[in-house]
Design a protein around this motif. Structure first.
Motif, PDB file in Angstrom:
ATOM      1  N   GLU A 176     -35.743 -35.622  -9.659  1.00 58.35           N
ATOM      2  CA  GLU A 176     -35.308 -35.824  -8.278  1.00 58.35           C
ATOM      3  C   GLU A 176     -33.909 -36.420  -8.176  1.00 58.35           C
ATOM      4  O   GLU A 176     -33.130 -36.047  -7.298  1.00 58.35           O
ATOM      5  CB  GLU A 176     -36.310 -36.718  -7.546  1.00 58.35           C
ATOM      6  CG  GLU A 176     -35.977 -36.919  -6.084  1.00 58.35           C
ATOM      7  CD  GLU A 176     -37.035 -37.710  -5.352  1.00 58.35           C
ATOM      8  OE1 GLU A 176     -36.951 -37.764  -4.113  1.00 58.35           O
ATOM      9  OE2 GLU A 176     -37.944 -38.273  -5.988  1.00 58.35           O
ATOM     10  N   SER A 195     -39.435 -31.870  -8.542  1.00 50.71           N
ATOM     11  CA  SER A 195     -38.361 -32.317  -7.654  1.00 50.71           C
ATOM     12  C   SER A 195     -37.000 -31.791  -8.084  1.00 50.71           C
ATOM     13  O   SER A 195     -36.002 -32.526  -8.079  1.00 50.71           O
ATOM     14  CB  SER A 195     -38.352 -33.853  -7.557  1.00 50.71           C
ATOM     15  OG  SER A 195     -39.620 -34.321  -7.140  1.00 50.71           O
ATOM     16  N   ASN A 204     -43.008 -31.758  -6.166  1.00 50.75           N
ATOM     17  CA  ASN A 204     -42.981 -33.219  -6.185  1.00 50.75           C
ATOM     18  C   ASN A 204     -43.854 -33.743  -7.321  1.00 50.75           C
ATOM     19  O   ASN A 204     -44.606 -32.993  -7.942  1.00 50.75           O
ATOM     20  CB  ASN A 204     -43.421 -33.803  -4.838  1.00 50.75           C
ATOM     21  CG  ASN A 204     -44.801 -33.315  -4.436  1.00 50.75           C
ATOM     22  OD1 ASN A 204     -45.776 -33.513  -5.165  1.00 50.75           O
ATOM     23  ND2 ASN A 204     -44.874 -32.669  -3.293  1.00 50.75           N
TER      24      ASN A 204
END
Length: 112
Positions: free
Chosen positions: A50, A81, A104
């Motif tokens: 992420e 992510s 995610n």
């Protein structure tokens, strides 16, 4: 450029959260962390990208090395992510055929 790793372990899996540019030196740091986790018996890994916006070709080759190490232990590695650019790169390089890609961390963990 700055690069950080945060590692979390649970009973049956480990999560590695990266932050920063994934290149040769930072990729080696990631590979060393993955090797340590494998040596400790964690063969289910989630690598959360992420906070990683760029990965160069050396970084990709190190991710392939990690996938191969996990597969040798009959384990699984999931990535989550990813930015759209990184996700396309993973598809082009064929990583999606050897590792799970999830939107995610929760989805990646649920599919271990």
């Amino acid at each position: 450029m700055r690069f950080n790793l945060v590692t979390r372990t649970e009973d049956s899996y480990a999560v590695i959260q990266t932050e920063g540019y994934l290149n040769g030196p930072s990729g080696e740091k990631l590979a060393d962390t993955a090797k340590e986790l494998i040596a400790e018996g964690y063969t289910k890994l989630v690598i959360n990208l992420e906070q990683t916006r760029l990965i160069n070709s050396i970084g990709i080759s190190i991710l392939i090395e990690i996938i191969e190490l996990i597969h040798q232990q009959e384990g699984v590695v999931h990535f989550c992510s990813l930015t759209p650019v990184i996700q396309r790169t993973f598809k082009i390089m064929g990583l999606v055929q050897h590792a799970g890609i999830f939107p995610n961390e929760g989805a990646a963990i649920a599919n271990l």
